[in-house]
Design a protein around this motif. Structure first.
Motif, short mmCIF file in Angstrom:
data_model
loop_
_atom_site.label_atom_id
_atom_site.label_comp_id
_atom_site.label_asym_id
_atom_site.label_seq_id
_atom_site.Cartn_x
_atom_site.Cartn_y
_atom_site.Cartn_z
N UNK A 68 -4.47 -2.32 -1.34
CA UNK A 68 -3.84 -2.18 -0.38
C UNK A 68 -3.86 -2.23 1.97
N UNK A 69 -5.00 -3.52 1.51
CA UNK A 69 -4.94 -4.40 2.56
C UNK A 69 -4.05 -4.72 2.46
N UNK A 70 -3.65 -5.14 1.64
CA UNK A 70 -2.41 -6.51 1.62
C UNK A 70 -1.69 -6.18 2.46
N UNK A 71 -0.79 -4.99 1.12
CA UNK A 71 0.57 -4.66 1.42
C UNK A 71 0.14 -4.46 3.34
N UNK A 72 -0.27 -3.50 3.66
CA UNK A 72 -0.56 -3.20 4.88
C UNK A 72 0.53 -3.86 5.44
#
Length: 86
Positions: A68-72
């Motif tokens: 999720x952090x990377x997608x964000x």
């Protein structure tokens, strides 16, 4: 010993997945790898299947959070590229 065997492959898969995700970690892949190795080493002696499953679930949660952090981060970078130059 045989009880933990079916879970062993799951633990190895989780470790490899987290190791792969850790390459993009903001503080650096080495930092992440060292923390990951320490976390797995700390729980190395755990034998009860229920406790192992609990730890696997926690690891899977961490991997989802990292994704999720990377997608964000990717989304923010793309958004800046296209919308901030107005």
């Amino acid at each position: 010993r045989t009880m933990a065997n079916p879970l062993r492959s799951e633990v190895v898969r989780l470790y490899k997945n987290l190791l792969y995700l850790g390459r993009e970690y903001p503080k650096g892949g080495d930092y992440f790898r060292d923390r990951l190795r320490a976390a797995f080493a700390k729980n190395k002696s755990v034998q009860e299947p229920e406790k192992i499953k609990e730890l696997i679930a926690r690891g899977e949660f961490v991997s989802r959070e990292l994704e999720a952090l990377y997608y964000l981060r990717k989304y923010r970078a793309m958004k800046q590229r296209y919308y901030d130059d107005k």
